[in-house]
Design a protein around this motif. Structure first.
Motif, short mmCIF file in Angstrom:
data_model
loop_
_atom_site.label_atom_id
_atom_site.label_comp_id
_atom_site.label_asym_id
_atom_site.label_seq_id
_atom_site.Cartn_x
_atom_site.Cartn_y
_atom_site.Cartn_z
N ASN A 6 0.81 -1.22 0.00
CA ASN A 6 0.00 0.00 0.00
C ASN A 6 0.85 1.27 0.00
O ASN A 6 0.63 2.18 -0.81
CB ASN A 6 -0.94 -0.02 1.22
N SER A 7 1.84 1.35 0.89
CA SER A 7 2.64 2.58 0.98
C SER A 7 3.48 2.80 -0.27
O SER A 7 3.74 3.95 -0.65
CB SER A 7 3.54 2.54 2.22
N VAL A 8 3.91 1.74 -0.92
CA VAL A 8 4.69 1.86 -2.15
C VAL A 8 3.83 2.51 -3.23
O VAL A 8 4.27 3.42 -3.95
CB VAL A 8 5.21 0.49 -2.61
N PRO B 293 -7.10 4.91 0.69
CA PRO B 293 -7.15 3.87 1.73
C PRO B 293 -5.78 3.64 2.37
O PRO B 293 -4.80 3.35 1.68
CB PRO B 293 -7.62 2.63 0.96
N ASP B 294 -5.72 3.79 3.69
CA ASP B 294 -4.42 3.73 4.38
C ASP B 294 -4.54 3.00 5.71
O ASP B 294 -4.49 3.60 6.77
CB ASP B 294 -3.87 5.15 4.60
N PRO B 295 -4.72 1.68 5.68
CA PRO B 295 -4.78 0.93 6.93
C PRO B 295 -3.52 1.15 7.76
O PRO B 295 -2.47 1.53 7.23
CB PRO B 295 -4.91 -0.52 6.48
N SER C 189 1.05 -4.08 4.37
CA SER C 189 -0.06 -4.78 3.75
C SER C 189 -0.11 -4.53 2.25
O SER C 189 0.30 -3.48 1.75
CB SER C 189 -1.38 -4.36 4.39
N THR C 190 -0.62 -5.52 1.52
CA THR C 190 -0.65 -5.45 0.07
C THR C 190 -2.03 -5.01 -0.44
O THR C 190 -3.04 -5.17 0.25
CB THR C 190 -0.32 -6.82 -0.54
N ILE C 191 -2.04 -4.52 -1.65
CA ILE C 191 -3.29 -4.07 -2.26
C ILE C 191 -4.26 -5.25 -2.40
O ILE C 191 -5.46 -5.11 -2.14
CB ILE C 191 -3.03 -3.42 -3.62
N GLY C 192 -3.75 -6.42 -2.78
CA GLY C 192 -4.63 -7.58 -2.88
C GLY C 192 -5.29 -7.91 -1.57
O GLY C 192 -6.50 -8.18 -1.50
#
Length: 458
Positions: free
Chosen positions: A118-120, A134-136, A142-145
């Motif tokens: 996510n951050s990448v 979206p930023d858990p 964590s991955t987008i999938g």
């Protein structure tokens, strides 16, 4: 031994190559569970690490032919046991499929593989003046999938919404290995049923998400921040109700109770006062952010805040957000955790947190409670010693009490973590028998052999 017939293992090696097929028991054990530490995990047969969609298809054809259960995995940062192994299963890791394939600055889209972190993605689109909201809290891992599979939310969801609102199109490998494309790249599209929306939040039970087309937004202005300390969670929740019933639209509104504040401060010195019993962090990225943050600070004072600070310093704001993101590792140091994910109407927040206090007292357990209170999503976390049988029993009773309390005020058992294994027994209570049957029927259409993430959700 892998736990699979040698002929099946040979097929998998032939399909992916030896470097993508792992049977080492220590590696399998390390990959057999997510971060829901109290959920049971089975013994997997093999870990597979495909690099392209075609390899995922090959795996699913083999699994379908031999009726081998498949557990999809991303970074395993989930908190409900949805990525936990079942006995004899294939662990299908999408972590190597981590390419950002396209950033479209005209149509405000990103095309990514499922294993992109996510951050990448967030940092890559920021370089183009765009924003993936979206930023858990696990966004650096964590991955987008995985985010799509659980419909992840995060700190910004009070203004910008959750993952479902940003998924335009998905590439999905079905249980039999067939590849389908769901949805459209366009901003509008109502051609047929919303199968993208169905896949988002399905926790790997309907198909393997391999690629996503995601909607982006223009980058927002730098946010201004206020932090307020209270002598009780109820006072903080009263402030939340007043903020959200006003004309103010915060871009972030986060809550830490006293247990959580002290746990974070003990984990890392963030300058948090240990005497605080509740803390709100509020931000605005609107054009008139200074006025709105001042108004939110004033509401907090009127609600009984004992200390309120406002800042336009990005470093100070980032420190506060880092404190929020450190909650899970900080609380885990206190003992075994049962992390809940209850979302309730904002108008019932005071009532709900007061009931949490009664549950903790009645069951003689510690309950930490951070949360995304701007949208009513709280994470009551029951802390106990799993080696103490009586403490374990009290924690399980408290867990059920919290679930029941959330439903009693018109809430839901999960706002963003998903059902997984942790909340299976409560799903039918919330949905009722008819809706549960409809969902199970949909599962059977997508996965008639029941090989996709069995034992999860239903």
């Amino acid at each position: 031994m892998s736990g699979l017939p040698e002929t099946v293992l040979a097929e998998l090696v032939g399909a992916l190559g030896e470097d993508a097929v792992v049977t080492d028991p220590d590696i399998l054990a390390a990959h057999s569970h997510d971060r829901a530490s109290f959920c049971a995990a089975g013994v997997p047969a093999v870990l597979l690490r495909p690099r392209i969609t075609d390899e995922v298809q090959r795996v699913m054809r083999i699994a379908h032919r031999h009726r081998v259960p498949v557990v999809p995995q991303g970074a395993r940062t989930g908190l409900s046991g949805a990525a936990n192994a079942v006995d004899g299963s294939i662990l299908l890791s999408l972590a190597r499929m981590n390419r950002i394939l396209e950033i479209d600055t005209v149509n405000h889209l990103a095309v990514v593989e499922a294993g992109v972190v996510n951050s990448v993605l967030s940092e890559a689109v920021a370089e183009k003046g765009l924003f993936y909201p979206p930023d858990p809290s696990s966004w650096r891992e964590s991955t987008i999938g995985g985010n799509i599979a659980t419909n992840a939310g995060g700190l910004c969801c009070v203004k910008y919404g959750v993952t479902r609102q940003y998924v335009r199109q998905l590439e999905v490998v079905l249980a039999d290995g067939e590849l389908v494309t769901l949805g459209s790249r366009t901003a509008k599209g109502v051609a047929g049923l919303d199968l993208v929306g169905l896949m988002v939040g399905s926790e790997g039970t309907l198909g393997i998400i391999t690629k996503a087309v995601l909607a982006l937004r223009p980058a927002p202005r730098p946010a201004l921040t206020a932090a307020a300390l209270f002598t009780s969670p109820s006072a903080a929740m009263a402030a939340v109700e007043k903020i959200m019933s006003s004309s103010i639209q915060p871009s972030l509104l986060e809550f830490l109770d006293g247990v959580t504040v002290r746990a974070v401060q003990a984990y890392r010195d963030m300058g948090l006062p240990p005497e605080a019993e509740a803390m709100l962090i509020a931000q605005s990225d609107a054009a008139d952010a200074a006025r709105l943050v001042t108004e939110m600070a004033g509401i907090c004072r009127e609600a009984g805040a004992v200390e309120v600070a406002e800042t336009d310093d990005p470093k100070e704001a980032e420190m506060l957000l880092e404190a929020r993101r450190l909650v899970n590792p900080a609380v885990e140091r206190l003992g075994t955790t049962l992390i809940e994910d209850v979302a309730v109407p904002r108008s019932r927040l005071v009532e709900f947190v007061e009931e949490l206090g009664r549950i903790a007292e009645r069951r003689k357990v510690i309950i930490a409670c951070p949360g995304h209170v701007g949208d009513g999503n709280l994470h009551p976390t029951i802390i106990f010693d799993r080696n103490d049988e009586q403490a374990r029993d009290r924690a399980l009773l408290a867990f059920d009490d919290v679930m029941a309390a959330g439903l009693a005020v018109g809430g839901t058992i999960t706002g963003e973590h998903g059902v997984g294994m942790l909340k299976r027994s409560w799903l039918s209570t919330e949905l009722g028998p008819r809706v549960t049957a409809l969902q199970v029927g949909i599962k059977r259409i997508f996965d008639p052999q029941g090989i996709l993430n069995p034992g999860k959700v239903w």
